[in-house]
Design a protein around this motif. Structure first.
Motif, PDB file in Angstrom:
ATOM      1  N   GLN A 165       0.831  -1.208   0.000  1.00 25.03           N
ATOM      2  CA  GLN A 165       0.000   0.000   0.000  1.00 25.03           C
ATOM      3  C   GLN A 165       0.866   1.258   0.000  1.00 25.03           C
ATOM      4  O   GLN A 165       0.581   2.217  -0.701  1.00 25.03           O
ATOM      5  N   LEU A 166       1.907   1.241   0.816  1.00 19.46           N
ATOM      6  CA  LEU A 166       2.753   2.440   0.961  1.00 19.46           C
ATOM      7  C   LEU A 166       3.346   2.844  -0.378  1.00 19.46           C
ATOM      8  O   LEU A 166       3.496   4.032  -0.677  1.00 19.46           O
ATOM      9  N   ARG A 167       3.695   1.859  -1.193  1.00 22.71           N
ATOM     10  CA  ARG A 167       4.259   2.168  -2.518  1.00 22.71           C
ATOM     11  C   ARG A 167       3.280   2.971  -3.350  1.00 22.71           C
ATOM     12  O   ARG A 167       3.667   3.865  -4.109  1.00 22.71           O
ATOM     13  N   ARG A 168       1.983   2.684  -3.221  1.00 22.06           N
ATOM     14  CA  ARG A 168       0.980   3.380  -4.027  1.00 22.06           C
ATOM     15  C   ARG A 168       0.829   4.839  -3.600  1.00 22.06           C
ATOM     16  O   ARG A 168       0.476   5.698  -4.401  1.00 22.06           O
ATOM     17  N   TYR A 169       1.049   5.107  -2.319  1.00 25.75           N
ATOM     18  CA  TYR A 169       0.933   6.485  -1.837  1.00 25.75           C
ATOM     19  C   TYR A 169       2.278   7.207  -1.853  1.00 25.75           C
ATOM     20  O   TYR A 169       2.379   8.356  -1.440  1.00 25.75           O
ATOM     21  N   ASP A 170       3.313   6.502  -2.269  1.00 26.64           N
ATOM     22  CA  ASP A 170       4.671   7.061  -2.281  1.00 26.64           C
ATOM     23  C   ASP A 170       5.113   7.499  -0.886  1.00 26.64           C
ATOM     24  O   ASP A 170       5.726   8.557  -0.711  1.00 26.64           O
ATOM     25  N   ILE A 171       4.793   6.671   0.102  1.00 26.69           N
ATOM     26  CA  ILE A 171       5.207   6.947   1.487  1.00 26.69           C
ATOM     27  C   ILE A 171       6.571   6.296   1.713  1.00 26.69           C
ATOM     28  O   ILE A 171       6.769   5.130   1.393  1.00 26.69           O
ATOM     29  N   PRO A 172       7.537   7.065   2.248  1.00 30.84           N
ATOM     30  CA  PRO A 172       8.862   6.496   2.512  1.00 30.84           C
ATOM     31  C   PRO A 172       8.785   5.324   3.502  1.00 30.84           C
ATOM     32  O   PRO A 172       8.002   5.350   4.452  1.00 30.84           O
ATOM     33  N   VAL A 173       9.631   4.324   3.249  1.00 36.46           N
ATOM     34  CA  VAL A 173       9.629   3.098   4.051  1.00 36.46           C
ATOM     35  C   VAL A 173      10.991   2.905   4.704  1.00 36.46           C
ATOM     36  O   VAL A 173      12.034   3.157   4.086  1.00 36.46           O
ATOM     37  N   ALA A 174      10.965   2.451   5.955  1.00 34.01           N
ATOM     38  CA  ALA A 174      12.167   1.961   6.624  1.00 34.01           C
ATOM     39  C   ALA A 174      11.803   0.600   7.217  1.00 34.01           C
ATOM     40  O   ALA A 174      10.627   0.257   7.308  1.00 34.01           O
ATOM     41  N   LEU A 175      12.806  -0.172   7.601  1.00 35.80           N
ATOM     42  CA  LEU A 175      12.520  -1.511   8.122  1.00 35.80           C
ATOM     43  C   LEU A 175      12.856  -1.596   9.607  1.00 35.80           C
ATOM     44  O   LEU A 175      13.643  -0.810  10.135  1.00 35.80           O
ATOM     45  N   SER A 176      12.253  -2.589  10.255  1.00 41.16           N
ATOM     46  CA  SER A 176      12.554  -2.798  11.675  1.00 41.16           C
ATOM     47  C   SER A 176      12.238  -4.222  12.106  1.00 41.16           C
ATOM     48  O   SER A 176      11.552  -4.957  11.403  1.00 41.16           O
ATOM     49  N   MET A 177      12.778  -4.581  13.267  1.00 44.99           N
ATOM     50  CA  MET A 177      12.643  -5.953  13.773  1.00 44.99           C
ATOM     51  C   MET A 177      11.654  -6.077  14.919  1.00 44.99           C
ATOM     52  O   MET A 177      11.255  -7.174  15.265  1.00 44.99           O
ATOM     53  N   ASP A 178      11.335  -4.942  15.595  1.00 48.81           N
ATOM     54  CA  ASP A 178      10.361  -4.888  16.686  1.00 48.81           C
ATOM     55  C   ASP A 178      10.904  -5.448  18.008  1.00 48.81           C
ATOM     56  O   ASP A 178      11.201  -4.690  18.905  1.00 48.81           O
ATOM     57  N   THR A 179      11.009  -6.750  18.153  1.00 45.32           N
ATOM     58  CA  THR A 179      11.446  -7.275  19.453  1.00 45.32           C
ATOM     59  C   THR A 179      11.992  -8.686  19.320  1.00 45.32           C
ATOM     60  O   THR A 179      11.462  -9.492  18.560  1.00 45.32           O
ATOM     61  N   SER A 180      13.030  -8.960  20.091  1.00 50.12           N
ATOM     62  CA  SER A 180      13.610 -10.306  20.073  1.00 50.12           C
ATOM     63  C   SER A 180      12.855 -11.268  20.982  1.00 50.12           C
ATOM     64  O   SER A 180      13.263 -12.411  21.141  1.00 50.12           O
ATOM     65  N   VAL A 181      11.744 -10.809  21.570  1.00 51.50           N
ATOM     66  CA  VAL A 181      10.871 -11.765  22.267  1.00 51.50           C
ATOM     67  C   VAL A 181      10.354 -12.802  21.264  1.00 51.50           C
ATOM     68  O   VAL A 181      10.165 -13.962  21.596  1.00 51.50           O
ATOM     69  N   TRP A 182      10.137 -12.367  20.017  1.00 46.54           N
ATOM     70  CA  TRP A 182       9.863 -13.314  18.930  1.00 46.54           C
ATOM     71  C   TRP A 182      11.093 -13.472  18.014  1.00 46.54           C
ATOM     72  O   TRP A 182      11.572 -14.557  17.823  1.00 46.54           O
ATOM     73  N   TRP A 183      11.532 -12.333  17.410  1.00 47.44           N
ATOM     74  CA  TRP A 183      12.481 -12.382  16.289  1.00 47.44           C
ATOM     75  C   TRP A 183      13.851 -11.935  16.718  1.00 47.44           C
ATOM     76  O   TRP A 183      14.035 -11.428  17.812  1.00 47.44           O
ATOM     77  N   SER A 184      14.806 -12.054  15.816  1.00 46.74           N
ATOM     78  CA  SER A 184      16.150 -11.602  16.133  1.00 46.74           C
ATOM     79  C   SER A 184      16.388 -10.254  15.451  1.00 46.74           C
ATOM     80  O   SER A 184      15.585  -9.808  14.642  1.00 46.74           O
ATOM     81  N   GLY A 185      17.509  -9.632  15.786  1.00 49.61           N
ATOM     82  CA  GLY A 185      17.828  -8.331  15.208  1.00 49.61           C
ATOM     83  C   GLY A 185      18.498  -8.477  13.859  1.00 49.61           C
ATOM     84  O   GLY A 185      19.588  -7.957  13.641  1.00 49.61           O
ATOM     85  N   ASP A 186      17.860  -9.163  12.947  1.00 49.61           N
ATOM     86  CA  ASP A 186      18.472  -9.606  11.704  1.00 49.61           C
ATOM     87  C   ASP A 186      17.745  -8.974  10.514  1.00 49.61           C
ATOM     88  O   ASP A 186      16.655  -9.410  10.146  1.00 49.61           O
TER      89      ASP A 186
END
Ligand SMILES: [Zn+2]
Length: 485
Positions: A293-314
């Protein structure tokens, strides 16, 4: 040269990475084959083939490898890292119950310190040179001091996003203690430790969060907020922020997954960035990972991992899941119309951009980091693994980073010109300190909760799965086997 040798040996000497495939991530996304990157002091001094280097320069062989800017994680609850993997089977509801309603307040300052320390080291190890510590466990400013102490003890670039889920933002942000903390610990212009305020906007029409936004405006610091989270934050919050003049170009909207067209238009018009945590959105239920959706509105994107309670910082994982979710959605949308999607919009170079330059732009650090260009601060990653059959051939370097490489292939990492990982090992880091600190936190949590509550938290109930009647199942053998599962 071993990692230990380099730690002592670099000591202010220039460093050159020789003969790699260089993803500059500049505006033209220039890719240089068999090229060098020269780092002098804190900055990139030259990029190009067969560079002349000053005497005494440390030479690192990058042949067969990919040299790229350090990756940037724009939202991670680093304090939770001592509970690595504990909530692997949680939903967002179970996470809220555990941290917000039940046990979040048992974390002491030393527990925040332990989680931050481990998470910060994990970042460097994985080639994540800048990490936003979305630190919403800061019940007191002693907790905040502990968070900063940990970040400052690790040679990475960090942004403290100050938050406190145990109080309303209009409460904690307006205290003299908070003001004093900012004065004591945050220095404007310190690009090794930036500052944001982190809180969510519930959509209450009284808009109590106004007071916290005003503090942010007075301090001149950006706000980062969990927005568009199914069951928690919605279009109402975006509308309140925008109508009251608090939706700005430096605002970071985390997830932004469950929002309507009007909210996306408001975000797009004001220039804010969405921090997409695809692995999180897929498991927790904030909404579908929104890049399609963001691509259609041309909204800038950054990425994140949120929390290592589930995922790793990868962030390799973030890139891979993000491109997969985007393409999956594009195919499904086409199928719903009876169409076939024959060409993908989202390309691997764009996803590498989101993991590097996109993060830098989101944090207002684009003039300093996010690309390998002369004059920028030297946050550099070398992906190279001569023992791996997955490191050749490197035909499509962006595709290689997104789909082939993994954190174990991170050979060398520089932050601010300093080599912090070399030959697959962190330089000058004794993991024992982190291991002991995290062990003490786990012990504290286990003894405070008690063994039953600890086990129950880790193993949420499994809803019953209804197995459908199968009309083809007509022998005794099949029937018995299927139902015994
Ligand atoms: Zn979050």
């Amino acid at each position: 040269m071993s990692a230990a040798d380099l730690g002592q040996g670099q000591a202010g000497r220039p460093v050159v990475l020789r003969g790699g495939t260089v993803l500059t991530m500049d505006d033209r996304r220039s890719v240089l084959r068999d090229a060098d990157v020269l780092v002098v002091d804190e900055r990139i001094a030259a990029v190009g083939p067969a560079l002349d280097v000053p005497e005494g320069t440390v030479e690192i062989d990058a042949s067969g490898g990919i040299v790229m800017p350090g990756m940037i994680d724009t939202h991670r609850h680093m304090w939770q890292t001592a509970m690595r993997g504990y909530g692997a089977d949680w939903t967002l509801t179970q996470y809220f119950v555990w941290y917000y309603l039940t046990h979040g307040k048992v974390f002491r300052p030393e527990d925040v310190h332990a989680g931050n320390l481990l998470s910060a080291l994990e970042s460097l190890e994985a080639g994540v040179t800048t990490t936003v510590d979305w630190s919403h466990g800061l019940q007191t400013t002693q907790h905040a001091d502990a968070a900063v102490d940990a970040l400052e003890s690790v040679p990475g670039r960090f942004v403290l996003a100050y938050g406190n889920i145990q109080a309303g933002p209009w409460e904690w942000a307006t205290t003299p203690e908070f003001k004093d903390f900012v004065e004591r610990r945050i220095r404007p212009g310190n690009d090794m430790l930036g500052f944001q305020m982190a809180f969510d906007v519930t959509g209450d029409p009284e808009f109590p969060e106004r007071a916290a936004f005003e503090v942010a405006r007075d301090l001149g610091v950006p706000v980062t907020t969990h927005a568009g989270v199914w069951g928690a934050t919605s279009d109402a919050g975006i509308r309140l922020m925008h109508d009251n003049g608090f939706a700005n170009a430096d605002t970071v909207y985390v997830h932004a997954a469950t929002l309507g067209e009007d909210s996306y238009q408001r975000i797009a018009a004001t220039g804010g960035t969405v921090s997409v945590s695809t692995e999180s959105e897929q498991s927790c239920g904030q909404g579908y990972p929104p890049t399609w959706q963001l691509r259609r509105y041309d909204i800038p994107v950054a990425l994140s991992m949120d929390t290592s309670v589930w995922w790793s910082g990868d962030l390799f994982s973030a890139m891979r899941t993000t491109i997969g979710a985007d393409r999956s959605r594009e195919h499904m949308e086409a199928h719903a119309k009876g169409d076939t999607c024959t060409s993908c919009h989202l390309r691997s170079d764009q996803v590498v951009d989101w993991a590097t330059r996109g993060g830098a732009k989101a944090l207002g650090l684009d003039a300093l980091v996010g690309s390998l260009e002369v004059g920028k601060k030297a946050d550099v990653v070398l992906i190279k693994n001569d023992d791996s059959p997955v490191m050749f051939p490197v035909l499509n370097p962006y595709g290689h980073v997104v789909f082939q490489a993994q954190r174990g292939d991170v050979h060398t990492v520089l932050v601010n010109g300093k080599v912090v990982k070399h030959e697959h090992k962190l330089v000058d880091v004794d993991l024992r300190r982190a291991r002991e600190a995290v062990g003490a936190t786990v012990e504290h949590l286990q003894s405070t909760l008690g063994p039953e509550e600890w086990e129950r938290g880790m193993n949420p109930e499994v809803p019953e799965t209804e197995i459908l009647d199968n009309p083809y199942q007509y022998t005794e053998f099949h029937s018995a086997e299927t139902h015994s599962r």
